[in-house]
Design a protein around this motif. Structure first.
Motif, PDB file in Angstrom:
ATOM      1  N   ASN A 104      20.159  -2.084 -26.849  1.00 28.10           N
ATOM      2  CA  ASN A 104      20.258  -1.274 -25.638  1.00 28.10           C
ATOM      3  C   ASN A 104      21.688  -1.317 -25.115  1.00 28.10           C
ATOM      4  O   ASN A 104      22.171  -2.362 -24.678  1.00 28.10           O
ATOM      5  CB  ASN A 104      19.278  -1.806 -24.578  1.00 28.10           C
ATOM      6  N   THR A 140       8.183  -8.367 -24.034  1.00 28.37           N
ATOM      7  CA  THR A 140       9.372  -9.047 -24.549  1.00 28.37           C
ATOM      8  C   THR A 140       9.121  -9.493 -25.988  1.00 28.37           C
ATOM      9  O   THR A 140       8.049 -10.010 -26.303  1.00 28.37           O
ATOM     10  CB  THR A 140       9.719 -10.276 -23.698  1.00 28.37           C
ATOM     11  N   SER A 149      14.365   0.854 -18.580  1.00 27.69           N
ATOM     12  CA  SER A 149      14.400   0.214 -19.892  1.00 27.69           C
ATOM     13  C   SER A 149      15.481  -0.864 -19.954  1.00 27.69           C
ATOM     14  O   SER A 149      15.314  -1.894 -20.614  1.00 27.69           O
ATOM     15  CB  SER A 149      14.640   1.271 -20.977  1.00 27.69           C
ATOM     16  N   GLU A 196      14.981  -4.732 -21.026  1.00 29.64           N
ATOM     17  CA  GLU A 196      15.793  -5.346 -22.078  1.00 29.64           C
ATOM     18  C   GLU A 196      16.484  -6.608 -21.577  1.00 29.64           C
ATOM     19  O   GLU A 196      16.608  -7.597 -22.300  1.00 29.64           O
ATOM     20  CB  GLU A 196      16.836  -4.343 -22.586  1.00 29.64           C
ATOM     21  N   CYS A 251      21.130  -6.981 -29.558  1.00 33.14           N
ATOM     22  CA  CYS A 251      20.323  -6.177 -28.647  1.00 33.14           C
ATOM     23  C   CYS A 251      20.584  -4.712 -28.954  1.00 33.14           C
ATOM     24  O   CYS A 251      21.716  -4.328 -29.268  1.00 33.14           O
ATOM     25  CB  CYS A 251      20.674  -6.507 -27.199  1.00 33.14           C
ATOM     26  N   ASP A 264      14.456  -7.715 -28.086  1.00 30.07           N
ATOM     27  CA  ASP A 264      14.040  -6.332 -27.856  1.00 30.07           C
ATOM     28  C   ASP A 264      12.962  -6.324 -26.778  1.00 30.07           C
ATOM     29  O   ASP A 264      12.380  -7.354 -26.440  1.00 30.07           O
ATOM     30  CB  ASP A 264      13.506  -5.710 -29.146  1.00 30.07           C
ATOM     31  N   CYS A 310      22.824  -2.675 -21.477  1.00 32.32           N
ATOM     32  CA  CYS A 310      22.963  -4.094 -21.145  1.00 32.32           C
ATOM     33  C   CYS A 310      24.411  -4.548 -21.152  1.00 32.32           C
ATOM     34  O   CYS A 310      24.758  -5.531 -20.499  1.00 32.32           O
ATOM     35  CB  CYS A 310      22.153  -4.951 -22.130  1.00 32.32           C
TER      36      CYS A 310
END
Length: 347
Positions: free
Chosen positions: A310, A246, A271, A275, A308, A232, A313
């Motif tokens: 996000n 991080t 963001s 990430e 993850c 994250d 990504c």
């Protein structure tokens, strides 16, 4: 490395023994140069020669591993008779002190039972409470007050050494306490110029420790051996530099092996970029852990599941066309993507 070693011994159900090398620090301060010859078996051997330690292990058909820190040694293996044989051999070379099953190693207390292994630093925490004079204070219920953002301040401490010493001790305590990893990362940013506000925040952490001195991490004996990780990032939250944070944690089954909270080296413009930098750091840590596993002859199933939160990504690591719009994080994108193509991780 220590946590991986202990977690492996717990999963395999192997005994965890501790040794101490006698006379490691026999002499005090020296005023002249001293040259020492390493003991036999330490240096790489010449062609045709056999290392004494290797020769002694030829008859041991099972697995043995030693973890050495200066004169403190952790020893584990699949057969108790092989462990005893190795102890006798080492005692003939160095004169060791057999401390039996490991209970206290480098300030970490080790409690072993049939359900697993528990690591904590209760004595270390009590020493910190005593040194800071907070033994009689009411404990705090949370590691850090809500809504407080630490920033640089002109109100500097008159004795900054006190702050630096306390933060250094708290950093080592992070070995078994992932619950305040983020807080210690925040406090350690100001060791050069701490203010009274930073000192009060550090004392709040100590008060929190007073309420849970025996808390630590538990490595269950009944667990799978699959490696998986969580990554994250906190985008642009540093008020002084606007750099992102991080964060990751890595598990071997139900055993927490590694975790970190660290400020990123460069400013992320989105963001998704923050990430991805966190993902790259996590992948590097996973790669390092697999190297340790190989040295310990412990197979790691691939691909490793990497979690993850996000969605941005996903296109970057699946489709290289998107890299044309993300050249500022090109290296991190390609690192994670290459490991995905190799079958090392699965996002």
């Amino acid at each position: 490395m220590v946590r991986f070693f202990i977690a492996l011994a717990t999963l395999k159900g192997w005994g965890l023994h501790q040794l101490d090398i006698n006379n490691a620090f026999l002499h005090g301060h020296l005023s002249e140069e001293v040259y020492m010859r390493p003991p036999e078996g330490y240096l790489g051997v010449q062609p045709g020669q056999v290392c004494l330690l290797k020769r002694s292990l030829y008859g041991l058909k099972q697995f043995l591993a030693l973890l050495v820190y200066v004169d403190d040694v952790l020893l584990t293996g699949s057969k108790d008779e092989d462990i005893q044989a190795l102890k006798q051999f080492l005692d003939g070379l160095f004169t060791i002190k057999d401390l039996g099953f490991a209970k206290y190693f480098l300030g970490v207390e080790i409690a072993r039972c049939s359900q697993g292994t528990y690591l904590h630093q209760r004595k270390y925490i009590l020493d910190i409470l005593d040194d800071t004079g907070l033994t009689g204070y009411k404990p705090a219920t949370i590691p850090f007050p809500h809504g407080i953002k630490l920033t640089s301040s002109p109100d500097l401490m008159p004795e900054p050494e006190k702050y630096r010493r306390l933060i250094g001790r708290l950093l080592y305590l992070n070995f078994t306490r992932p619950d305040f990893s983020f807080i210690i990362q925040q406090l350690s940013q100001f060791v050069n110029n701490p203010s009274t506000h930073h000192w009060d925040a550090a004392l709040h952490v100590v008060k929190y420790l007073k309420g849970s001195p025996s808390s630590g991490i538990f490595y269950p004996a009944a667990s799978d051996s699959l490696l998986h990780a969580f990554s994250d990032a906190d985008w642009g939250t540093c008020p002084d530099t606007r750099k992102s944070i991080t964060g990751y944690c890595i598990f071997l089954g139900g055993s927490l092996l590694s975790w970190k909270t660290k400020k990123q080296t460069t400013i992320s413009r989105s963001s998704a970029e923050a990430e991805y930098r966190a993902l790259a750091s996590t992948v590097c840590e996973l790669q390092w852990l697999t190297y340790i596993a190989q040295d310990l002859h412990f197979p790691i199933s691939l691909p490793i599941t990497l979690w993850c939160d996000n969605q941005c990504c996903y296109p970057y690591y699946l489709n290289p066309v998107f890299h044309e719009r993300t050249k500022h994080l090109d290296i991190d994108c390609h690192l994670v993507r290459n490991k995905y193509k190799e079958g090392f991780v699965q996002l």
